[in-house]
Design a protein around this motif. Structure first.
Motif, PDB file in Angstrom:
ATOM      1  N   ASN A 139       0.822  -1.216   0.000  1.00  0.00           N
ATOM      2  CA  ASN A 139       0.000   0.000   0.000  1.00  0.00           C
ATOM      3  C   ASN A 139       0.852   1.262   0.000  1.00  0.00           C
ATOM      4  OD1 ASN A 139      -2.256  -1.634   0.062  1.00  0.00           O
ATOM      5  ND2 ASN A 139      -2.622  -1.391   2.254  1.00  0.00           N
ATOM      6  N   ALA A 140       2.016   1.183   0.657  1.00  0.00           N
ATOM      7  CA  ALA A 140       2.892   2.355   0.765  1.00  0.00           C
ATOM      8  C   ALA A 140       3.899   2.439  -0.376  1.00  0.00           C
ATOM      9  CB  ALA A 140       3.635   2.320   2.096  1.00  0.00           C
ATOM     10  N   GLY A 141       3.887   1.456  -1.276  1.00  0.00           N
ATOM     11  CA  GLY A 141       4.858   1.446  -2.369  1.00  0.00           C
ATOM     12  C   GLY A 141       6.280   1.230  -1.899  1.00  0.00           C
ATOM     13  N   LYS A 142       6.444   0.478  -0.801  1.00  0.00           N
ATOM     14  CA  LYS A 142       7.766   0.279  -0.204  1.00  0.00           C
ATOM     15  C   LYS A 142       8.263  -1.162  -0.306  1.00  0.00           C
ATOM     16  CE  LYS A 142       8.537   4.476   1.424  1.00  0.00           C
ATOM     17  NZ  LYS A 142       9.749   5.272   1.067  1.00  0.00           N
ATOM     18  N   VAL A 143       7.630  -1.974  -1.119  1.00  0.00           N
ATOM     19  CA  VAL A 143       8.066  -3.362  -1.264  1.00  0.00           C
ATOM     20  C   VAL A 143       9.489  -3.394  -1.798  1.00  0.00           C
ATOM     21  CG1 VAL A 143       7.709  -5.514  -2.538  1.00  0.00           C
ATOM     22  CG2 VAL A 143       5.754  -4.287  -1.590  1.00  0.00           C
ATOM     23  N   GLY A 144      10.366  -4.116  -1.130  1.00  0.00           N
ATOM     24  CA  GLY A 144      11.756  -4.213  -1.554  1.00  0.00           C
ATOM     25  C   GLY A 144      12.637  -3.136  -0.957  1.00  0.00           C
ATOM     26  N   GLU A 145      12.058  -1.984  -0.624  1.00  0.00           N
ATOM     27  CA  GLU A 145      12.832  -0.912   0.006  1.00  0.00           C
ATOM     28  C   GLU A 145      12.988  -1.159   1.505  1.00  0.00           C
ATOM     29  OE1 GLU A 145      11.657   3.082  -0.907  1.00  0.00           O
ATOM     30  OE2 GLU A 145      10.829   2.483  -2.857  1.00  0.00           O
ATOM     31  N   VAL A 146      11.968  -1.722   2.104  1.00  0.00           N
ATOM     32  CA  VAL A 146      12.013  -2.085   3.520  1.00  0.00           C
ATOM     33  C   VAL A 146      12.087  -3.608   3.597  1.00  0.00           C
ATOM     34  CG1 VAL A 146      10.813  -2.020   5.734  1.00  0.00           C
ATOM     35  CG2 VAL A 146      10.653  -0.064   4.171  1.00  0.00           C
ATOM     36  N   ASN A 147      13.129  -4.124   4.229  1.00  0.00           N
ATOM     37  CA  ASN A 147      13.326  -5.573   4.329  1.00  0.00           C
ATOM     38  C   ASN A 147      12.323  -6.176   5.308  1.00  0.00           C
ATOM     39  OD1 ASN A 147      16.079  -6.263   2.893  1.00  0.00           O
ATOM     40  ND2 ASN A 147      16.370  -4.307   3.949  1.00  0.00           N
ATOM     41  N   LEU A 148      11.551  -7.130   4.821  1.00  0.00           N
ATOM     42  CA  LEU A 148      10.550  -7.784   5.655  1.00  0.00           C
ATOM     43  C   LEU A 148      10.977  -9.220   5.945  1.00  0.00           C
ATOM     44  CD1 LEU A 148       7.804  -8.039   7.066  1.00  0.00           C
ATOM     45  CD2 LEU A 148       6.757  -8.425   4.821  1.00  0.00           C
ATOM     46  N   VAL A 149      11.161  -9.512   7.223  1.00  0.00           N
ATOM     47  CA  VAL A 149      11.466 -10.869   7.676  1.00  0.00           C
ATOM     48  C   VAL A 149      10.236 -11.378   8.415  1.00  0.00           C
ATOM     49  CG1 VAL A 149      12.952 -12.327   9.108  1.00  0.00           C
ATOM     50  CG2 VAL A 149      13.925 -10.359   7.874  1.00  0.00           C
ATOM     51  N   GLY A 150       9.675 -12.453   7.914  1.00  0.00           N
ATOM     52  CA  GLY A 150       8.486 -13.035   8.536  1.00  0.00           C
ATOM     53  C   GLY A 150       8.822 -14.293   9.302  1.00  0.00           C
ATOM     54  N   PHE A 151       7.909 -14.690  10.156  1.00  0.00           N
ATOM     55  CA  PHE A 151       8.043 -15.953  10.879  1.00  0.00           C
ATOM     56  C   PHE A 151       6.942 -16.868  10.369  1.00  0.00           C
ATOM     57  CE2 PHE A 151       8.707 -18.939  14.229  1.00  0.00           C
ATOM     58  CZ  PHE A 151       9.945 -18.635  14.802  1.00  0.00           C
ATOM     59  N   ASP A 152       7.287 -18.093  10.070  1.00  0.00           N
ATOM     60  CA  ASP A 152       6.402 -19.092   9.471  1.00  0.00           C
ATOM     61  C   ASP A 152       6.556 -19.085   7.952  1.00  0.00           C
ATOM     62  OD1 ASP A 152       5.213 -20.226  11.833  1.00  0.00           O
ATOM     63  OD2 ASP A 152       4.019 -18.413  12.019  1.00  0.00           O
ATOM     64  N   ALA A 153       5.895 -20.048   7.322  1.00  0.00           N
ATOM     65  CA  ALA A 153       6.019 -20.212   5.870  1.00  0.00           C
ATOM     66  C   ALA A 153       4.684 -20.644   5.289  1.00  0.00           C
ATOM     67  CB  ALA A 153       7.110 -21.226   5.541  1.00  0.00           C
ATOM     68  N   SER A 154       3.667 -19.790   5.475  1.00  0.00           N
ATOM     69  CA  SER A 154       2.352 -20.061   4.909  1.00  0.00           C
ATOM     70  C   SER A 154       2.419 -19.941   3.388  1.00  0.00           C
ATOM     71  CB  SER A 154       1.328 -19.061   5.451  1.00  0.00           C
ATOM     72  OG  SER A 154       1.565 -17.770   4.901  1.00  0.00           O
ATOM     73  N   PRO A 155       1.431 -20.507   2.676  1.00  0.00           N
ATOM     74  CA  PRO A 155       1.447 -20.385   1.217  1.00  0.00           C
ATOM     75  C   PRO A 155       1.550 -18.940   0.726  1.00  0.00           C
ATOM     76  CG  PRO A 155      -0.129 -22.043   1.862  1.00  0.00           C
ATOM     77  CD  PRO A 155       0.349 -21.395   3.140  1.00  0.00           C
ATOM     78  N   SER A 156       0.846 -18.028   1.366  1.00  0.00           N
ATOM     79  CA  SER A 156       0.906 -16.632   0.926  1.00  0.00           C
ATOM     80  C   SER A 156       2.269 -16.015   1.232  1.00  0.00           C
ATOM     81  CB  SER A 156      -0.205 -15.815   1.591  1.00  0.00           C
ATOM     82  OG  SER A 156      -0.049 -15.788   2.990  1.00  0.00           O
ATOM     83  N   GLU A 157       2.879 -16.394   2.366  1.00  0.00           N
ATOM     84  CA  GLU A 157       4.210 -15.874   2.685  1.00  0.00           C
ATOM     85  C   GLU A 157       5.256 -16.426   1.714  1.00  0.00           C
ATOM     86  OE1 GLU A 157       4.644 -15.002   7.376  1.00  0.00           O
ATOM     87  OE2 GLU A 157       4.108 -17.059   6.882  1.00  0.00           O
ATOM     88  N   VAL A 158       5.162 -17.716   1.415  1.00  0.00           N
ATOM     89  CA  VAL A 158       6.096 -18.312   0.460  1.00  0.00           C
ATOM     90  C   VAL A 158       5.964 -17.640  -0.897  1.00  0.00           C
ATOM     91  CG1 VAL A 158       6.623 -20.422  -0.825  1.00  0.00           C
ATOM     92  CG2 VAL A 158       6.261 -20.525   1.647  1.00  0.00           C
ATOM     93  N   ASP A 159       4.721 -17.379  -1.301  1.00  0.00           N
ATOM     94  CA  ASP A 159       4.499 -16.674  -2.560  1.00  0.00           C
ATOM     95  C   ASP A 159       5.087 -15.269  -2.493  1.00  0.00           C
ATOM     96  OD1 ASP A 159       3.237 -16.539  -5.220  1.00  0.00           O
ATOM     97  OD2 ASP A 159       1.941 -15.033  -4.295  1.00  0.00           O
ATOM     98  N   GLY A 160       4.930 -14.635  -1.327  1.00  0.00           N
ATOM     99  CA  GLY A 160       5.502 -13.303  -1.145  1.00  0.00           C
ATOM    100  C   GLY A 160       7.023 -13.309  -1.188  1.00  0.00           C
ATOM    101  N   LEU A 161       7.627 -14.350  -0.632  1.00  0.00           N
ATOM    102  CA  LEU A 161       9.080 -14.483  -0.690  1.00  0.00           C
ATOM    103  C   LEU A 161       9.533 -14.648  -2.127  1.00  0.00           C
ATOM    104  CD1 LEU A 161      11.801 -14.827   0.810  1.00  0.00           C
ATOM    105  CD2 LEU A 161      11.286 -17.274   0.983  1.00  0.00           C
ATOM    106  N   ARG A 162       8.796 -15.455  -2.864  1.00  0.00           N
ATOM    107  CA  ARG A 162       9.137 -15.693  -4.276  1.00  0.00           C
ATOM    108  C   ARG A 162       9.037 -14.389  -5.088  1.00  0.00           C
ATOM    109  NH1 ARG A 162       6.029 -19.679  -4.721  1.00  0.00           N
ATOM    110  NH2 ARG A 162       7.554 -21.347  -4.411  1.00  0.00           N
ATOM    111  N   LYS A 163       8.062 -13.543  -4.749  1.00  0.00           N
ATOM    112  CA  LYS A 163       7.849 -12.286  -5.478  1.00  0.00           C
ATOM    113  C   LYS A 163       8.727 -11.147  -4.983  1.00  0.00           C
ATOM    114  CE  LYS A 163       2.953 -13.142  -6.513  1.00  0.00           C
ATOM    115  NZ  LYS A 163       1.555 -12.703  -6.204  1.00  0.00           N
ATOM    116  N   GLY A 164       9.404 -11.336  -3.859  1.00  0.00           N
ATOM    117  CA  GLY A 164      10.242 -10.275  -3.315  1.00  0.00           C
ATOM    118  C   GLY A 164       9.536  -9.379  -2.313  1.00  0.00           C
ATOM    119  N   GLU A 165       8.304  -9.737  -1.921  1.00  0.00           N
ATOM    120  CA  GLU A 165       7.612  -8.954  -0.894  1.00  0.00           C
ATOM    121  C   GLU A 165       8.196  -9.248   0.488  1.00  0.00           C
ATOM    122  OE1 GLU A 165       3.223  -8.623  -3.024  1.00  0.00           O
ATOM    123  OE2 GLU A 165       3.587 -10.201  -1.542  1.00  0.00           O
TER     124      GLU A 165
END
Length: 327
Positions: free
Chosen positions: A244-270
């Motif tokens: 929403n803020a247009g900051k994907v890739g500019e701010v490093n996001l480290v998540g905990f867990d590996a849900s399907p949506s998170e894995v997809d987000g990792l693959r896309k660089g979110e």
């Protein structure tokens, strides 16, 4: 008639004495009551429709089938102690051989769980745990403090020598797992002077709340360089906030867990990294310890499951740790 009555009374007294000699107690229905012939297990997860708990359930069901036990799963509509208490209270009238549970509050869930224990059920904790470690026979979970430290180390590797602020998103105060992850992260972050924590924000385990906290942090801290989200709901919400803020890739996001949506987000660089647990192994070991407790075999009081740092570079080689949406 009189002789017959005396004979009956004598037989009863003899039986009582024999039972006492063997260690039994007449009329004992407390927490020490044995249910060695009860092959019914009940798994109560933290919430429904969450890939972590689905994966945990899959592991538990496979282990129960292998052991020749029946397992039923109860799932509250959301991660909430009141809703989970309702599920646990319903077991008091028909107690299982063992209750395998992920307590949603380390203190509030003690009383309802103890009520089931007092009916003879064995208690095994999975994922989360009560503050009082005398209630459960066994607890199986990831080392959440170390998981938080691993997240801080991973973030530090991602940013290198850059300096900036770091946001920490937690779920609900009193949730043992995520609170420990947050504490481990903050402790480890002190070893990296180029990274400054702006504090912990609680999200009520709601993705929308997490997204809002990210938006607010970006506005308040223009130098925001990293975010650690302590579970999949906060991670998914944080990713939404960055989009929403247009900051994907500019701010490093480290998540905990590996849900399907998170894995997809990792693959896309979110996401730039995920700290994955092994929920299927936690569920499997939970059943194994429950069966051992019921059958009077040796039980391990505390078992620690492995953690894995996933990045775009190594995610393909670690697909076994991706969480499931169905068994």
């Amino acid at each position: 008639m009189k002789k017959s009555s005396l004979t009956t009374i004598g037989a009863l007294l003899a039986a009582t004495a024999l039972l006492a000699a063997c260690g039994g107690q007449v009329g004992d229905t407390g927490g020490d009551a044995e249910q060695t012939d009860n092959k019914n297990l009940v798994l109560v997860t933290g919430t429904q429709n969450e890939p972590f708990y689905i994966s945990l359930r899959c592991g538990a069901e496979a282990a129960a089938e292998q052991a020749g036990y029946q397992i039923t799963t109860q799932e509250p509509a959301k991660f909430d102690a009141t809703l989970q208490t309702e599920k646990v209270n319903a077991l008091v009238g028909n107690p299982p051989g063992a209750l395998i549970i992920a307590p949603t509050d380390e203190n509030a869930m003690k009383a309802p769980i103890e009520q089931v224990k007092n009916q003879g059920s064995k208690i095994v904790e999975v994922d989360t745990a009560l503050a009082d470690d005398s209630v459960a026979a066994s607890s199986i979970s990831s080392d959440n403090t170390e998981g938080g430290k691993l997240a801080a180390q991973t973030l530090a590797e991602l940013v290198g020598e850059e300096s900036g602020s770091v946001l920490l998103l937690d779920t609900i105060a009193g949730t043992s797992t995520t609170n420990e992850r947050a504490a481990g992260f903050e402790e480890e972050l002190q070893n990296y002077p180029n990274l400054k924590s702006v504090g912990v924000q609680f999200t009520d385990n709601e993705p929308a709340e997490a997204a809002g906290e990210v938006t607010a942090a970006i506005s308040a801290h223009p130098d925001l360089i990293g975010i650690f989200a302590t579970n999949l709901n906060t991670g998914e919400g944080a990713a939404t906030g960055l989009r929403n803020a247009g900051k994907v890739g500019e701010v490093n996001l480290v998540g905990f867990d590996a849900s399907p949506s998170e894995v997809d987000g990792l693959r896309k660089g979110e996401f730039q990294a995920l700290i994955a647990q092994d929920p299927a192994a936690i569920g499997r070991q939970g059943v194994e310890q429950a069966v051992s407790a019921i059958e009077g075999k040796s039980v391990e009081r505390k078992i620690t499951a492995d953690l894995h740092a996933l990045t775009q570079e190594n995610m393909t080689a670690n697909e076994e740790y991706f969480y499931k949406q169905q068994c």
